[in-house]
Design a protein around this motif. Sequence first.
Motif, PDB file in Angstrom:
ATOM      1  N   GLY A 105      -3.286  50.354  38.018  1.00  0.00           N
ATOM      2  CA  GLY A 105      -4.195  51.280  38.676  1.00  0.00           C
ATOM      3  C   GLY A 105      -5.542  51.368  37.993  1.00  0.00           C
TER       4      GLY A 105
ATOM      5  N   ARG B  58      -9.655  47.033  43.958  1.00  0.00           N
ATOM      6  CA  ARG B  58      -8.366  47.552  44.416  1.00  0.00           C
ATOM      7  C   ARG B  58      -7.606  46.535  45.244  1.00  0.00           C
ATOM      8  NH1 ARG B  58     -10.903  53.519  45.934  1.00  0.00           N
ATOM      9  NH2 ARG B  58     -11.706  53.879  43.824  1.00  0.00           N
TER      10      ARG B  58
ATOM     11  N   ALA C 200      -7.699  54.979  41.979  1.00  0.00           N
ATOM     12  CA  ALA C 200      -6.531  54.101  41.853  1.00  0.00           C
ATOM     13  C   ALA C 200      -5.672  54.504  40.662  1.00  0.00           C
ATOM     14  CB  ALA C 200      -6.976  52.643  41.734  1.00  0.00           C
TER      15      ALA C 200
ATOM     16  N   GLY D 107      -1.934  56.079  40.678  1.00  0.00           N
ATOM     17  CA  GLY D 107      -0.913  55.378  39.906  1.00  0.00           C
ATOM     18  C   GLY D 107      -0.114  56.327  39.026  1.00  0.00           C
TER      19      GLY D 107
ATOM     20  N   SER E 202      -5.315  54.192  47.551  1.00  0.00           N
ATOM     21  CA  SER E 202      -6.708  54.230  47.102  1.00  0.00           C
ATOM     22  C   SER E 202      -7.574  53.217  47.841  1.00  0.00           C
ATOM     23  CB  SER E 202      -6.784  53.988  45.588  1.00  0.00           C
ATOM     24  OG  SER E 202      -6.255  52.719  45.246  1.00  0.00           O
TER      25      SER E 202
ATOM     26  N   ALA F  12       3.221  49.270  41.891  1.00  0.00           N
ATOM     27  CA  ALA F  12       1.827  49.716  41.963  1.00  0.00           C
ATOM     28  C   ALA F  12       1.254  49.576  43.365  1.00  0.00           C
ATOM     29  CB  ALA F  12       0.977  48.911  40.976  1.00  0.00           C
TER      30      ALA F  12
ATOM     31  N   LEU G  94      -1.956  51.763  44.940  1.00  0.00           N
ATOM     32  CA  LEU G  94      -3.101  50.896  45.204  1.00  0.00           C
ATOM     33  C   LEU G  94      -3.453  50.897  46.687  1.00  0.00           C
ATOM     34  CD1 LEU G  94      -2.342  47.780  42.963  1.00  0.00           C
ATOM     35  CD2 LEU G  94      -4.126  49.483  42.613  1.00  0.00           C
TER      36      LEU G  94
END
Length: 485
Positions: free
Chosen positions: A78, A86, A404, A408, A132, A125, A129
Motif C-alpha cells: 500500500g 496504485r 492506498a 492497506g 484507492s 493487497a 489497492l
Amino acid sequence: MERDAMTDESVAQKTSPVRAYLEIGAVGLGALMASLTQTLVIPVLPVISKDIGASTTQTQWLLTSTLLVAAVSVPVVGRFADMVGRRLMLVFSLGALALGSLIDALTTDTTLMIVGRALTGLSAASIPLGISLLAAVLPVDRRSSATALISAMLGIGSALGLPLAGLLADNVDYHVLFWIGAVGAVLSLVAILALVGEPRHTSTRSVDLPGIALLTSGLVCLVLPLSQGGTWGWGSLRTIGLLVAAVVLLALLVRVESRSAAPVVNVRALANPPIAMTNVASLFFGFALFASFVGTANYVQAPAATGYGFGSSVLTAGLCLLPSGLLMLLLAPVTAKLSTLWGAGRVLFLAGLIVAAGLITRILFVDSLWQIVVGTAIIGAGSGIGYATLPTLINTYTPATDLAAANGINALARSLGSTLASAVGGSILASMTMALGGFEIPSLKAYRVLFVICAVAAVAAALLGLIASRTKVPQEHIQPVVETV
C-alpha cells in the motif's frame, strides 16, 4: 500538483457510465479472486495433505504461509502504491496471485505448493489497492458504491469460497480450485490494464527501510504464534516469546515511524481518532465474521448425536453460508447510499448491532438447519454493511497521498481480526468438549461462548462507529478525500 489533480479529476468526471461499470468490474473480479483464494483450500486441506504426502505441520503451513505474507504485504505494498502507482502495484499483486495459483495447480510437491500459497498471500493487497485506485479514477457519484462493493468482496469471497470448494471437491480434482484463482487473476489483470488508467501520484517519499524491517518482523512475530499457537501450545515458550517480541517490535515501530519524514506507516494519521476507531472496529468485524463462518461450517457438520449438529456434508455446510455472501453483495450499493444520507459512522453502528443480533439468534435458536442459515445470513448482512462502510470512513479522514497505505492498514486490521478469531475460536472449541464415540467433540456450550465473544466484539464495533460519527476533525483532513488524487 494542483493542476495535475484537476486534470485527473476532469478525466474522472468525463468517464462514461458504461466505462465506470467496466472499471469496477475489472477491479472487483481481482478483489473477489484474492478473497476466494483465502478460503477455497480450507475444506479440501485433508485431501491435499493425503495427495501430496504432507505432514500435519506442512499442511498447516499451506494456510500459515498465506497469512504471513498477506499480513506483511498489505501495508508495505500500500505504501509503495502511493509512491510509484496504485494500478502498477495492483497489477503486481494480481500477478503474484496468478503465479502462485498456477504453481499450486501444476504441482504435487509439498514445498512448491507452500511457495505457491505464499505468493498468493501478496494478493491480499488487491482489495485496499482496488479501493484507492477506483477512488481516484471514477466520477464522484460512483465512488461510494464502488468502494462499498470492493470492500465487501473480502466477506463475499469468504462466504462463497466454502460452498464452491465443497461442490468442486466432490466432483473434480482439487487442482481445479487453483486454476480458478489463476484464470480469474489473469482476466482481472488484463481487464485492469485495458480499462483502468494510472492516476498521477504526487508522493516523492523515499523507501523507509527501517520501518519496513520493523513492520515485517513485528507482524511475523504476531501472526505466526496466533496461527500456530494451537499446535505449539499457548503456554509454550515459543508462543509467548514471539508474542512478546511482536509487542516490542511494533512499539519500536511506532517510535521510529513517528520521527520518520517518510514513514511506511503514518502513525500520526493512524492516531487520528476516527481513523484509530475505524481500524479497531475493523478488527472486531473481522473477528466476528470469521468466527461465525468457522463456527457455522464446523457446527452443521457435527454429528446429530451431539445434540446440536446435523451431520451435514462440506457442501451443505458451505451452502449454509451462501445467503450470507449474497446479502453482502446485494447490500453493498445500499450501504453507500445510507452512508451518504446518515453518515458512515452511524451506518457502522447499525452494522454492528445487526451482527450482534445475528449472533444472538445463533445462540438461542439451534433446533433446525434453517435457523442456523437465518442467523448466519443476519450476521452476513451486518458484516457486509460494516465491511462496505469501513473504507468510506478511512477515505474521509485520510489525505489523498496516503489513501492506498491507509486502506492497506485497514484491510490488515480486518485480516488480523480473522486470524485472532481462528486462534481464539480454535482454543475455545478445543477446550470445551464432549466425548462421542471415543472422540472429543466441541460442545454446544463452546459454540455459544464463541458467539457471545463475537457479539461483544460486534457491539464494541458499533459503539466505535457511533463515537466516530460524533468526532470533530480538522477541515484539512476532510477535504482531500478522494477527489484530489
